[in-house]
Design an enzyme around this catalytic site. Structure first.
Site, PDB file in Angstrom:
ATOM      1  N   GLY A 125       0.814  -1.222   0.000  1.00  0.00           N
ATOM      2  CA  GLY A 125       0.000   0.000   0.000  1.00  0.00           C
ATOM      3  C   GLY A 125       0.845   1.268   0.000  1.00  0.00           C
ATOM      4  N   LYS A 151     -12.341   0.682  12.288  1.00  0.00           N
ATOM      5  CA  LYS A 151     -11.026   1.040  12.825  1.00  0.00           C
ATOM      6  C   LYS A 151     -11.095   1.200  14.351  1.00  0.00           C
ATOM      7  CE  LYS A 151      -7.731   1.933  10.593  1.00  0.00           C
ATOM      8  NZ  LYS A 151      -6.627   1.063  10.082  1.00  0.00           N
ATOM      9  N   TYR A 200     -16.249   2.708   8.078  1.00  0.00           N
ATOM     10  CA  TYR A 200     -14.780   2.633   8.153  1.00  0.00           C
ATOM     11  C   TYR A 200     -14.307   3.037   9.556  1.00  0.00           C
ATOM     12  CZ  TYR A 200      -9.946   4.322   7.482  1.00  0.00           C
ATOM     13  OH  TYR A 200      -8.602   4.569   7.609  1.00  0.00           O
ATOM     14  N   ASP A 244      -2.527 -13.255   4.338  1.00  0.00           N
ATOM     15  CA  ASP A 244      -3.842 -12.609   4.411  1.00  0.00           C
ATOM     16  C   ASP A 244      -4.240 -12.520   5.889  1.00  0.00           C
ATOM     17  OD1 ASP A 244      -6.596 -12.013   4.428  1.00  0.00           O
ATOM     18  OD2 ASP A 244      -6.903 -13.015   2.497  1.00  0.00           O
ATOM     19  N   LEU A 269       1.306   3.702   2.423  1.00  0.00           N
ATOM     20  CA  LEU A 269       2.169   3.832   3.600  1.00  0.00           C
ATOM     21  C   LEU A 269       3.181   2.685   3.652  1.00  0.00           C
ATOM     22  CD1 LEU A 269       3.003   4.982   6.334  1.00  0.00           C
ATOM     23  CD2 LEU A 269       1.037   3.787   7.360  1.00  0.00           C
ATOM     24  N   ALA A 283      -2.068  -2.719   7.111  1.00  0.00           N
ATOM     25  CA  ALA A 283      -3.055  -3.331   6.203  1.00  0.00           C
ATOM     26  C   ALA A 283      -4.472  -2.918   6.586  1.00  0.00           C
ATOM     27  CB  ALA A 283      -2.933  -4.853   6.247  1.00  0.00           C
ATOM     28  N   TYR A 284      -5.262  -2.633   5.617  1.00  0.00           N
ATOM     29  CA  TYR A 284      -6.701  -2.459   5.813  1.00  0.00           C
ATOM     30  C   TYR A 284      -7.347  -2.514   4.444  1.00  0.00           C
ATOM     31  CZ  TYR A 284      -7.756   2.163   3.828  1.00  0.00           C
ATOM     32  OH  TYR A 284      -7.992   3.196   2.969  1.00  0.00           O
ATOM     33  N   ASP A 319      -7.760   9.041  12.390  1.00  0.00           N
ATOM     34  CA  ASP A 319      -8.484  10.122  13.077  1.00  0.00           C
ATOM     35  C   ASP A 319     -10.002   9.968  12.918  1.00  0.00           C
ATOM     36  OD1 ASP A 319      -8.434  10.629  10.339  1.00  0.00           O
ATOM     37  OD2 ASP A 319      -7.760  12.714  10.506  1.00  0.00           O
TER      38      ASP A 319
END
Ligand SMILES: NC(=O)c1ccc[n+]([C@@H]2O[C@H](COP(=O)([O-])OP(=O)(O)OC[C@H]3O[C@@H](n4cnc5c(N)ncnc54)[C@H](OP(=O)(O)O)[C@@H]3O)[C@@H](O)[C@H]2O)c1
Length: 250
Positions: free
Chosen positions: A10, A115, A111, A32, A12, A55-56, A88
């Site tokens: 990804g 999180k 989302y 995974d 980041l 990961a997301y 955030d």
């Protein structure tokens, strides 16, 4: 193995690897996070000393929430240092001043809920983990999602949604510093400037962009998820620059 980066494919994750090229970086097919047994097998076989989990997958709670908790359990079993990346958007944006680590999450999106539940689950199974809440990520060597949106001539950007965007290199450096520290629990790691999505898009595109209001959005959105980074600044050597300093803007 010294360092394992999960989510290395990804935006980041790619920057983490540029800064720690020696890290193990399995793809999401090779490892995974939804498959807890495979994670346990990987962790016990390779014995990472530290893990950064970046990961997301938006819309996939099994990866974003359950997967994060699987990683925390596997890290705790082998005694690996864990740095988990959060957002955030666990907050509702109604506080009226920058959020500190003690503020209660109150997500307004799926989302944000995934999180927030992941953060809680990670710290429940592994209280020694570091859980890093960050904000909009920009500034990599290739245009990322924020740069691509800002360059879209059809884009319109909220003048009434505030965040603390973080340059991806600053964030990656802070995460790697935390991976070799013992900080346990939540930490806010974001840029020093609180700006609107509209201001950010103009800074990234270097010119005027169309304005929009959250009132035009189809879904509820948090108004101001600015993060206080006082604690991170007192703990970390890595500077957390504001977007104006990064982009040399007045
Ligand atoms: N980007 C932002 O502005 C922002 C803001 C706040 C917080 N964050 C947080 O920062 C972290 C990194 O974000 P990002 O923008 O770098 O995300 P990204 O570019 O979408 O990368 C996510 C990575 O996770 C991997 N992944 C997804 N499902 C997986 C699974 N089941 N098992 C293993 N790997 C899986 C993806 O694999 P594939 O390569 O197969 O797709 C991808 O490599 C996330 O925790 C995110 O919530 C991001």
């Amino acid at each position: 193995m010294t360092l394992l980066v999960i989510g290395a494919g990804g935006y980041l994750g790619g920057e983490l690897l540029r800064r720690a090229p020696e890290a193990a970086a399995p793809s999401s097919i090779e490892l995974d996070v939804r498959d807890e047994a495979a994670l346990f097998d990987f962790f016990t076989r390779t014995g990472p000393r530290a893990v950064v989990n970046a990961a997301y997958r938006r819309g996939d709670r099994a990866s974003t929430c359950d997967g994060a908790i699987h990683v925390a359990r596997a890290a705790s079993v082998v005694g690996a240092r864990l740095v988990h990346v959060s957002t955030d958007l666990v907050f509702d944006g109604e506080k009226g001043s920058p959020y500190v680590e003690e503020d209660d999450p109150a997500p307004v999106s799926d989302y944000g809920r995934d999180k927030a539940d992941a953060e809680r689950g990670v710290l429940d199974v592994y209280p020694d983990a570091a859980v890093v809440r960050t904000s909009l990520i920009y500034g990599g060597p290739e245009p990322g999602p924020q740069e691509r949106m800002a360059a879209d001539p059809d884009g319109a950007f909220f003048t009434d949604e505030y965040r603390c965007p973080v340059q991806v290199g600053d964030l990656a450096a802070a995460l790697l510093e935390l991976a070799s520290s013992a900080h346990a629990g939540l930490l806010h790691v974001a840029g020093a400037d609180s700006v609107s999505r509209h201001q950010l898009a103009e800074l990234l595109s270097g010119g005027p962009v169309r304005a929009a209001s959250q009132a035009d959005a189809a879904e509820a959105r948090p108004r101001d998820c600015s993060l206080s980074i006082e604690r991170a600044r007192s703990l970390l050597r890595t500077p957390l620059r504001g977007v104006r300093e990064v982009l040399n803007a007045p």
